[in-house]
Design a protein around this motif. Structure first.
Motif, mmCIF file in Angstrom:
data_model
loop_
_atom_site.group_PDB
_atom_site.id
_atom_site.type_symbol
_atom_site.label_atom_id
_atom_site.label_comp_id
_atom_site.label_asym_id
_atom_site.label_seq_id
_atom_site.Cartn_x
_atom_site.Cartn_y
_atom_site.Cartn_z
ATOM 1 N N LYS A 123 53.217 -24.551 1.169
ATOM 2 C CA LYS A 123 52.848 -23.493 0.229
ATOM 3 C C LYS A 123 53.505 -23.704 -1.123
ATOM 4 O O LYS A 123 54.406 -24.516 -1.265
ATOM 5 C CB LYS A 123 53.247 -22.128 0.801
ATOM 6 C CG LYS A 123 52.494 -21.766 2.083
ATOM 7 C CD LYS A 123 52.788 -20.346 2.505
ATOM 8 C CE LYS A 123 51.978 -19.959 3.738
ATOM 9 N NZ LYS A 123 52.256 -18.556 4.155
ATOM 10 N N GLU A 124 53.042 -22.957 -2.100
ATOM 11 C CA GLU A 124 53.601 -23.061 -3.436
ATOM 12 C C GLU A 124 54.944 -22.344 -3.517
ATOM 13 O O GLU A 124 55.248 -21.470 -2.714
ATOM 14 C CB GLU A 124 52.626 -22.461 -4.460
ATOM 15 C CG GLU A 124 51.308 -23.199 -4.588
ATOM 16 C CD GLU A 124 50.425 -22.602 -5.648
ATOM 17 O OE1 GLU A 124 49.398 -23.226 -5.993
ATOM 18 O OE2 GLU A 124 50.732 -21.511 -6.152
ATOM 19 N N ARG A 125 55.707 -22.717 -4.512
ATOM 20 C CA ARG A 125 56.965 -22.038 -4.779
ATOM 21 C C ARG A 125 56.656 -20.666 -5.369
ATOM 22 O O ARG A 125 55.859 -20.556 -6.306
ATOM 23 C CB ARG A 125 57.805 -22.858 -5.746
ATOM 24 C CG ARG A 125 59.222 -22.369 -5.913
ATOM 25 C CD ARG A 125 60.045 -23.352 -6.737
ATOM 26 N NE ARG A 125 60.108 -24.671 -6.129
ATOM 27 C CZ ARG A 125 60.889 -25.647 -6.586
ATOM 28 N NH1 ARG A 125 61.653 -25.444 -7.638
ATOM 29 N NH2 ARG A 125 60.888 -26.821 -5.990
ATOM 30 N N VAL A 126 57.294 -19.637 -4.832
ATOM 31 C CA VAL A 126 57.023 -18.279 -5.289
ATOM 32 C C VAL A 126 58.306 -17.552 -5.654
ATOM 33 O O VAL A 126 59.394 -17.871 -5.175
ATOM 34 C CB VAL A 126 56.254 -17.463 -4.216
ATOM 35 C CG1 VAL A 126 54.899 -18.080 -3.955
ATOM 36 C CG2 VAL A 126 57.051 -17.343 -2.934
ATOM 37 N N PHE A 127 58.146 -16.573 -6.493
ATOM 38 C CA PHE A 127 59.255 -15.779 -6.986
ATOM 39 C C PHE A 127 59.817 -14.877 -5.903
ATOM 40 O O PHE A 127 59.059 -14.310 -5.103
ATOM 41 C CB PHE A 127 58.764 -14.934 -8.158
ATOM 42 C CG PHE A 127 59.732 -13.914 -8.673
ATOM 43 C CD1 PHE A 127 59.533 -12.567 -8.412
ATOM 44 C CD2 PHE A 127 60.844 -14.301 -9.407
ATOM 45 C CE1 PHE A 127 60.410 -11.609 -8.891
ATOM 46 C CE2 PHE A 127 61.733 -13.361 -9.892
ATOM 47 C CZ PHE A 127 61.516 -12.010 -9.631
ATOM 48 N N VAL A 128 61.143 -14.738 -5.897
ATOM 49 C CA VAL A 128 61.805 -13.828 -4.966
ATOM 50 C C VAL A 128 62.508 -12.708 -5.735
ATOM 51 O O VAL A 128 62.263 -11.529 -5.496
ATOM 52 C CB VAL A 128 62.824 -14.575 -4.086
ATOM 53 C CG1 VAL A 128 63.567 -13.593 -3.186
ATOM 54 C CG2 VAL A 128 62.130 -15.650 -3.257
#
Length: 124
Positions: free
Chosen positions: A42-47
């Protein structure tokens, strides 16, 4: 600026972990610090992200109420306290630093500096 992330590991669902990220120096182009994550395939996502003095924070909807971001300016460090972990939180977590405007804190592309990542695995 170099970022060093640590604190990942394996934990059972419902458990907690605390991630740490230390910056090698304080810089005017690394005032906002944040955490992103990337699950396999999956893509890198904001936390989450936090302002320089810690007065402003942002969280992804998926972690609101469970994760808490904080920072220690004296140590040039940012922390991510993760509670009530779920299997879907499994990912490599990356810390980042930069100077995005408030409306862009969740955009990975605007952060200039990145840590090497620390792996979090949540078992069911």
């Amino acid at each position: 600026v170099q970022l060093q992330a640590s604190g990942g590991g394996v934990v059972q669902a419902g458990g907690s972990l605390r991630l740490s990220c230390e910056a090698s120096e304080s810089s005017s182009d690394s005032t906002i610090m944040g955490w992103f994550r990337q699950a396999p395939g999956k893509e890198r996502v904001f936390v989450a992200a936090i302002s320089r003095r810690g007065g402003s924070t942002q969280y992804a909807n998926s972690v609101k109420g469970r994760f808490d971001i904080s920072r220690d300016r004296a140590k040039n460090a940012v922390y991510l306290q993760m509670n009530t972990l779920k299997p879907e939180d499994t990912a490599v977590y990356y810390c980042a630093a930069g100077v995005p405007v408030l409306s862009a804190w969740s955009q990975a592309g605007v952060y200039r500096y990145w840590g090497q990542g620390t792996r979090v695995t949540v078992s069911s």
